[in-house]
Write a protein that holds these residues in place. Sequence first.
Motif, mmCIF file in Angstrom:
data_model
loop_
_atom_site.group_PDB
_atom_site.id
_atom_site.type_symbol
_atom_site.label_atom_id
_atom_site.label_comp_id
_atom_site.label_asym_id
_atom_site.label_seq_id
_atom_site.Cartn_x
_atom_site.Cartn_y
_atom_site.Cartn_z
ATOM 1 N N GLU A 1 0.850 -1.196 0.000
ATOM 2 C CA GLU A 1 0.000 0.000 0.000
ATOM 3 C C GLU A 1 0.881 1.240 0.000
ATOM 4 N N ASP A 2 0.415 2.288 -0.663
ATOM 5 C CA ASP A 2 1.126 3.557 -0.586
ATOM 6 C C ASP A 2 1.037 4.034 0.865
ATOM 7 N N PRO A 3 2.192 4.251 1.509
ATOM 8 C CA PRO A 3 2.146 4.559 2.946
ATOM 9 C C PRO A 3 1.389 5.839 3.297
ATOM 10 N N TRP A 4 1.236 6.735 2.328
ATOM 11 C CA TRP A 4 0.519 7.995 2.607
ATOM 12 C C TRP A 4 -0.993 7.858 2.425
ATOM 13 N N SER A 5 -1.418 6.740 1.862
ATOM 14 C CA SER A 5 -2.807 6.669 1.399
ATOM 15 C C SER A 5 -3.842 6.476 2.509
ATOM 16 N N LEU B 1 8.454 1.716 -5.119
ATOM 17 C CA LEU B 1 8.226 2.690 -6.198
ATOM 18 C C LEU B 1 8.456 2.059 -7.566
ATOM 19 N N GLN B 2 9.429 1.158 -7.649
ATOM 20 C CA GLN B 2 9.649 0.472 -8.924
ATOM 21 C C GLN B 2 8.417 -0.326 -9.312
ATOM 22 N N GLY B 3 7.857 -1.002 -8.336
ATOM 23 C CA GLY B 3 6.646 -1.775 -8.587
ATOM 24 C C GLY B 3 5.505 -0.865 -8.994
ATOM 25 N N LYS B 4 5.393 0.254 -8.315
ATOM 26 C CA LYS B 4 4.271 1.161 -8.535
ATOM 27 C C LYS B 4 4.333 1.778 -9.934
ATOM 28 N N TYR B 5 5.523 2.208 -10.357
ATOM 29 C CA TYR B 5 5.609 2.955 -11.618
ATOM 30 C C TYR B 5 6.090 2.130 -12.804
ATOM 31 N N HIS B 6 6.974 1.183 -12.563
ATOM 32 C CA HIS B 6 7.586 0.502 -13.703
ATOM 33 C C HIS B 6 6.895 -0.786 -14.098
#
Length: 470
Positions: free
Chosen positions: A68-72, A457-462
């Motif tokens: 999960e995005d930690p800020w979400s 972040l790699q998982g999230k964007y790439h």
Amino acid sequence: MKDTEGISTRPIKIQDNTLRDGHQSIYATRMKTEDMIPIAEEMDGCGFWAMEVWGGATFDTMHRFLGEDPWSRPRILKKYVKKTPFTMLLRGQNLVGYRHYADDVVRAFVDKSCEIGIDIFRCFDALNDFRNIETCVERIKANGKHVEGTVCYSLTESRLGGEIYTLDFYVQKAKELEQMGADTICIKDMAGLLSPYDAFDLFSALKKAVSVPLHLHTHYTSGMGSMTYLKAIEAGVDIIDTCLAPYALRTSMPAIEPIVAALQGSERDAGIDLYRLLEISKHLEQIAPKYGHLLANQKLSIIDGGVLAHQIPGGMISNLVSQLKEMKALHRMGEIHKEIVQIRKEMGYPPLVTPSSQIIGSQAVLNVLFGRYVRISNQLKDLVLGLYGKTAVPIDKELTAKILKNYKRGQEPITVRPADLLPPEMEEARKTIGHLARTDEDLLGWILFPQTMEKYLQGKYHDGATQSAS
Ligand code: CO
């Protein structure tokens, strides 16, 4: 808060910690946001003073284990929880990470936290050195949010008193926090050490000394938690922390249901609807099997009697047990207990909480296995050097010289605020990570957790896949 009996004059206010400290304490912080959503609106209707939903270990586990995005989380929950303020636990200059960060990182982190919906910040420092919460406090105030100044509760013997942690110590600390602009003051008893009658004396004295509302946070670990709350309530504490039953007791907080029931009809009646709580607990029981395997169930007892005898928190012991097993030295646990007590004394009696508990625990193992201070961890050297802040009492000069001998980071303890030695980090980090961090949220996350955030972040964007579990 509404009172059901009509005789309540000063209702006790309750902060619900189910969605942060509750699952952090007994389910390894693994509760997913998707499991919070179905109860969020119901919880909003309970009349809690606040709900703790973020901070502590949540930032770490959300991106590391839950995808999960930690800020979400606060952002998502805010859609369902419209009335009840959100609280987070903030470790001062440590934020929610594992080292001290530079002031520019601290300011940006606090700004972001306000933006995603945090209303109340419980700020503490492991050594009770309030220079380590100064920057946070300033920034929270600048955002117009609520500062909960916090004192970590610690002891040198089984009851309040002794050489350092006296009634007067806590009164002075509370006054300091009030002067810093704290909107409420919290006594944070992370190991469940505060005994009921000491709580009565403590809150009676604090009530006279400061005028802002007082908050008590305790854990059930030793089994005293609910009794301690009752005596603190009698002494006039304004707010207490609880969890819903399936997330309470053990090393978590006392359960809310018996407290609400016990106070019904009294002048501190919480005015909270017990039936509503039972309905929410029912839902939690339905999702519980998913997390049940995370419960520590090696023992039949749900309390840790040991903490009553030697004040060493249960979490610290279980870390040591696994460390010692690896080193095939489990039979030396008794010696290590004694060594922890001795090192803590020599290190100026820091409270045993992250990170001081780990630093002292690991050094105790080294001292027992290899001789006293023959091998010394860098973390202990940093502590002696003052990089974590000032200890409750100064460390002996001879021992300081012995520990810091030839240490590359310094041999003379610092006297300035530790963060004064840290150069700004944000711009440098932005250059290093480059386009992988697309927002300031990504960047801050990466500064706090470089390895695991990079992966996230790699998982999230790439990978092109969406990582959010909700
Ligand atoms: Co806690």
